[in-house]
Design an enzyme around this catalytic site. Structure first.
Site, short mmCIF file in Angstrom:
data_model
loop_
_atom_site.label_atom_id
_atom_site.label_comp_id
_atom_site.label_asym_id
_atom_site.label_seq_id
_atom_site.Cartn_x
_atom_site.Cartn_y
_atom_site.Cartn_z
N PHE A 1 9.27 -0.27 2.32
CA PHE A 1 8.65 -0.74 1.07
C PHE A 1 9.01 -2.20 0.77
CE2 PHE A 1 9.28 3.92 -0.51
CZ PHE A 1 8.37 4.36 0.45
N GLU B 1 9.57 -2.45 -7.65
CA GLU B 1 10.65 -2.99 -6.83
C GLU B 1 10.87 -4.48 -7.05
OE1 GLU B 1 8.34 -0.90 -5.71
OE2 GLU B 1 9.35 0.80 -4.78
N PHE C 1 12.82 3.29 0.79
CA PHE C 1 12.64 3.15 2.24
C PHE C 1 12.56 1.65 2.52
CE2 PHE C 1 10.90 7.32 3.93
CZ PHE C 1 10.86 8.03 2.74
N HIS D 1 6.77 4.80 6.85
CA HIS D 1 8.03 5.38 6.36
C HIS D 1 9.03 5.63 7.48
CE1 HIS D 1 5.34 6.36 2.97
NE2 HIS D 1 6.40 6.62 2.23
C1 TPP Z 1 6.19 0.73 -3.06
C2 TPP Z 1 6.70 2.12 -3.00
N1 TPP Z 1 7.78 2.45 -3.72
C3 TPP Z 1 8.25 3.71 -3.69
C4 TPP Z 1 7.64 4.67 -2.95
C5 TPP Z 1 8.21 6.08 -2.88
N2 TPP Z 1 7.39 7.01 -3.63
C6 TPP Z 1 6.46 7.77 -3.02
S1 TPP Z 1 5.62 8.71 -4.09
C7 TPP Z 1 6.51 8.13 -5.40
C8 TPP Z 1 6.21 8.60 -6.79
C9 TPP Z 1 4.81 8.32 -7.14
O1 TPP Z 1 4.56 8.75 -8.42
P1 TPP Z 1 3.09 8.68 -8.98
O2 TPP Z 1 2.52 7.33 -8.73
O3 TPP Z 1 3.13 9.13 -10.37
O4 TPP Z 1 2.28 9.69 -8.06
P2 TPP Z 1 2.51 11.27 -7.90
O5 TPP Z 1 3.46 11.45 -6.76
O6 TPP Z 1 3.01 11.79 -9.17
O7 TPP Z 1 1.17 11.81 -7.53
C10 TPP Z 1 7.46 7.21 -4.98
C11 TPP Z 1 8.42 6.53 -5.85
C12 TPP Z 1 6.51 4.28 -2.19
N3 TPP Z 1 5.87 5.16 -1.40
N4 TPP Z 1 6.06 3.02 -2.25
#
Ligand code: TPP
Ligand code: MG
Lengths: 321, 344
Positions: free
Chosen positions: B97, B71, B94, B140
Site C-alpha cells: 500500500f 495512509e 501491507f 498484497h
Molecule cells: C490503501 C489501502 N489501505 C488499506 C488496505 C487494507 N484494507 C483492505 S479492506 C479495508 C477496509 C475497507 O473498508 P471499507 O472501505 O469500508 O470496505 P468494506 O471492507 O467494509 O467493504 C482495509 C483497511 C488496502 N487494501 N488498501
C-alpha cells in the site's frame, strides 16, 4: 429510467447470495483442521458481500452493456449484477486457466473488459479509474456511464476526494457509490469519519449526494436511477451512499470479536428474507428461486473444477502486451 | 557477529515473531511516554498480522490509535510528531500500500534530516507486512525492501525470527532516524497461516536490542554461502540442515538489515567459501541480489571460485494461482538445487 421489477430485483439478490454462500462453503471446506489461509482449492483472502446485495442490484439494474464499474476488494455482488460471466468468475476464484484472468488475478483482481468491469485490492483506487472510463465515454461521444464502488472506509482516502473534484470539474458521467456497512475491518465508521454522511461531502465538491438508509433495494433503485440518468444525460457526476450491512466477516477467517452484541442482530437484518416478505413471495416461490440460483452456481463450480490449473511457467506470461 | 551469538531456540519461553514485536513495543512504551502506535486495526484487533497484540489492553486508545484508511495523513502525522520529539510506531498494513503514501515516506520521512542540514530528526518507525506464499496475489504479496533501500535516508530492517524481531524493534524505536521495519507475514507465527517452526522460538522476557546494520551468521558452513533476508532465511536454514547430512556445508547469512548493510560479514563469508547464492523474495532486477553481487565484484571478484547465483522473483508481479506463485518464489527446492549446483 428502467422500470422497477420486484421479482427481478429479488432473484438477482438471491443469485448473488447463493454464489457467495457456495464460495464460503468451498473456501472453508479444505482449510481444516489447522485453518490455513493459503491452503485448499480456493486459497488467499476472501471478502464476501452477503448483506450488501441491495446496493449492487439496485444500482446495476440501471446499467446497460458498455457501462463501466470499478469495484473494490469486495467485488462479487457488483460483478455478477453487472453481467460478468459466473463460470469465468468462479474459475478465476479457483485459479484456473479458464478464469477471467487465467488465474493471475484471483478474487480481488477481476478484469472483464467485455463488461467494462474491474476491481482493485487497494482501497479507493477504483475511483480515479472510473473517472477515466467516464472521460473516454465522453470523448467518444457515447452516453455510457461509469460507476465507482467502494466502502465507507475508502471515503477517507485521498483518491476519493481528488476523484470527486475531478469528476465535478470536468462534468464526467460518473456515479460514486459508497457502501456504508458500518465497518472497515475492525474500525467502526464512528472511529474513522468525522462527517456522518458522505452526501454532505458530495455537496462540498459541487455534486448531488444522496444517502439511502435501511439497505432497501427499492430505495437504492430509485436513487441510483436518478444519478445514472443524470450522468447519462451529460449533467455530471453524483454520489450515492448506501447504508448496508456486512453479514459475514471482513474476510473469511475473521472472528469478528470487535462486533460484540451486534453479531446477534445480523440475522434479522438480512435484506433477502425481508424483501421476500415485503413483496409477498410464498415459501414455494422462495425455494424455487433459490434452487434456480443454486443450479447456476453448481454449474459454475463444476466448470471451475473441470478447468486446468496453470503451469508454473504461465507466471512469466503477460507482463507486457 | 559470530555464530555463537546467534539466537537459539533453547530456553523455555517460546513466542511467535508477532508477539515478540508487540512485546518490544510494549517495553519501549512503558519506558518512554513519547512512544505511541497508530495504524489501521492496530487497536483492539491487535494488528491484522499480530504486530500490536495486547497493546490496546495495556495502553488504551490514547496510545494505540486506530486510524482512518488515510495512509498519507497518518504517516505524515507520524513524521510531524516525530519532529516534535515523539517516537511514533506507525503501521502500514501491507507494504504494497506504499503507493498511496509514498510521498510522505520518501520525500518527507526520508529526506527531512538531510534537507535540514541535520537540524531536524525524524525518529519514527514505519512497520509493514511483506511477502507472498498464500495466494494473496499481485497487490498484497510483494517484498519491496529493495525499493526502499534504494532511496537514501531510511534504515531498512527485516527480521527472520522472534529473537531478532524483538531486538530490532527496540533498536528501531530508539533510533533517531526513520526505520522501515518489514515483517514477513509467513514468519509471524500466525495461527491462521502455514508456518515454519522457526517462527516460534525462545525470546528473553527482558528488553534487549539487536543492532541495526549487523548481519547474523545464522548457520556456519564452509562450502557455499547463502546471503538472504526475512522468510528466505528460514527456507535457507532448512536446506542447509538437510544438505549437511550429505556433506555439503552451507553458511547462511541473515542480513537482517539492508540499510545499513553489513558488507563485512558478507565478504568474510564469501572469502571463506568462494561460492555465493543470494536468495531474495523481492524482484530480481535492480535489487538486493544485484547489490550483493556488486559489493563482491567491487571488492575482489576473484573471491568467487564459480559464478554466483541469484535466486529472486523473476521480474513479474506475484500471480494468484498457487502453481504460478510457487513457480516464481524462491522455494526450498530451488534453493537446494542452486546450492547443489554451486557445490558440485
Ligand atoms: C490503501 C489501502 N489501505 C488499506 C488496505 C487494507 N484494507 C483492505 S479492506 C479495508 C477496509 C475497507 O473498508 P471499507 O472501505 O469500508 O470496505 P468494506 O471492507 O467494509 O467493504 C482495509 C483497511 C488496502 N487494501 N488498501
Ligand atoms: Mg465498510
Amino acid at each position: 429510467m428502467t422500470e422497477l421489477n420486484q421479482l427481478d430485483l429479488y432473484k438477482e439478490m438471491v443469485r448473488i447470495r447463493q454464489f457467495e454462500a457456495r464460495v464460503l462453503n468451498e473456501y472453508h471446506a479444505d482449510k481444516s483442521p489447522a485453518w490455513d489461509i493459503g491452503a485448499g482449492l480456493i486459497p488467499g483472502e476472501m471478502h464476501l458481500s452477503a448483506g450488501q446485495e441491495p446496493a449492487a442490484v439496485g444500482v446495476c439494474a440501471h446499467l446497460k452493456k458498455g457501462d463501466a464499474i470499478t469495484a473494490p476488494h469486495r467485488p462479487h455482488h457488483f460483478a455478477l449484477s453487472h453481467g460478468v460471466d459466473m463460470n469465468a468468475m468462479m474459475a478465476e476464484i479457483y485459479g484456473r486457466t479458464t478464469g477471467l484472468c487465467k488465474g493471475k488475478g484471483g478474487h480481488m483482481h477481476l478484469f472483464d473488459p467485455e463488461n467494462h468491469f474491474s476491481c482493485s485490492g487497494i482501497i479507493a483506487q477504483g475511483y480515479p479509474v472510473a473517472c477515466g472510463h467516464a472521460m473516454a465515454f465522453k470523448r467518444k461521444g457515447t452516453d455510457h456511464v461509469a460507476v465507482a464502488v467502494a466502502g465507507e472506509g475508502a471515503a477517507n482516502q485521498g483518491a476519493f476526494h481528488e476523484s470527486l473534484n475531478l469528476a465535478a470539474l470536468w462534468n464526467l458521467p460518473v456515479v460514486f457509490v459508497i457502501e456504508d456497512n458500518d465497518w472497515a475491518i475492525s474500525v467502526p465508521r464512528s472511529a474513522s469519519t468525522a462527517n456522518t454522511s458522505n452526501a454532505d461531502r458530495a455537496a462540498g465538491y459541487g455534486m448531488p449526494g444522496v444517502r439511502v438508509e435501511n439497505n432497501d433495494v427499492e430505495a437504492v433503485f430509485e436513487a441510483a436511477g436518478a444519478a445514472i440518468d443524470r450522468a447519462r444525460a451529460g449533467e455530471g457526476p453524483s454520489l450515492l451512499e448506501i447504508h448496508t450491512v456486512r453479514l459475514w466477516g471482513h474476510f473469511e477467517g475473521d472472528a469478528q470479536a470487535y462486533r460484540g452484541a451486534e453479531l446477534e442482530t445480523l440475522d434479522e437484518r438480512d435484506p433477502i428474507p425481508a424483501y421476500a416478505a415485503a413483496i409477498g413471495l410464498s415459501d414455494d416461490q422462495v425455494a424455487a428461486i433459490k434452487a434456480e440460483a443454486d443450479s447456476e452456481v453448481d454449474a459454475a463450480v463444476r466448470f471451475a473444477l473441470d478447468s486446468p490449473v496453470p503451469t508454473a511457467d504461465d507466471a512469466l506470461l503477460h507482463v507486457f502486451a | 557477529m559470530t555464530a555463537t551469538e546467534t539466537p537459539t531456540s533453547e530456553g523455555t519461553r517460546r513466542i511467535t515473531t508477532a508477539k515478540a514485536m508487540a512485546e518490544a513495543i510494549a517495553l519501549e512504551m512503558r519506558n518512554d511516554p513519547n512512544v505511541f502506535v497508530m495504524g489501521e486495526d492496530v487497536g483492539a484487533y491487535g494488528g491484522i498480522f499480530g504486530s500490536t497484540t495486547d497493546l490496546f489492553a495495556e495502553f488504551g486508545a490514547d496510545r494505540v490509535i486506530d486510524t482512518p484508511i488515510s495512509e498519507t495523513a497518518f504517516i505524515g502525522a507520524g513524521i510531524g510528531a516525530a519532529t516534535e520529539g515523539m517516537r511514533p510506531v506507525v503501521e502500514l498494513m501491507f507494504i504494497d500500500f506504499y503507493g498511496v503514501c509514498m510521498d510522505q515516506i520518501t520525500n518527507h520521512m526520508a529526506k527531512i534530516h538531510y534537507e535540514s542540514g541535520g537540524a531536524v530528526k525524524v525518529p519514527m518507525v514505519l512497520m509493514a507486512a511483506t511477502g507472498a506464499g498464500y495466494s494473496d496475489a499481485a497487490q498484497h504479496s510483494q517484498s519491496l525492501w529493495g525499493t526502499f533501500a534504494h532511496l537514501p535516508g531510511i534504515k531498512v530492517v527485516a527480521p527472520s525470527n522472534p529473537y531478532d524481531a524483538k531486538g530490532l524493534m527496540a533498536s528501531a524505536i530508539r533510533d533517531d532516524n526513520p526505520v522501515l521495519y518489514l515483517f514477513h507475514k509467513g514468519a509471524q507465527g500466525l495461527v491462521w497461516m502455514a508456518k515454519n517452526p522457526r517462527s516460534i522460538a525462545h525470546v528473553p522476557e527482558e528488553a534487549y536490542t539487536v543492532p541495526i546494520g549487523e548481519a547474523a551468521v545464522a548457520k556456519e558452513g564452509s562450502d557455499v554461502t547463502i546471503v538472504t533476508i526475512s522468510l528466505s532465511v528460514q527456507h535457507s536454514l532448512d536446506v542447509a540442515e538437510k544438505l549437511e547430512g550429505e556433506g555439503i556445508s552451507v553458511e547462511v547469512i541473515d542480513l537482517r538489515s539492508l540499510v545499513p548493510l553489513d558488507t563485512e560479514t558478507v565478504l568474510a563469508s564469501v572469502a571463506k567459501t568462494g561460492k555465493l547464492l543470494v536468495v531474495d523474495e523481492d524482484y530480481k532486477s535492480y535489487g538486493m541480489t544485484g547489490e550483493i553481487a556488486a559489493i563482491v565484484a567491487e571488492t575482489d571478484p576473484t573471491m568467487l571460485s564459480k559464478p554466483m547465483v541469484r535466486l529472486a522473483v523473476p521480474d513479474v508481479p506475484i500471480p494468484y494461482a498457487r502453481t504460478m506463485e510457487y513457480g516464481i518464489l524462491p522455494t526450498r527446492d530451488k534453493i537446494e538445487a542452486a546450492v547443489r549446483e554451486l557445490a558440485s
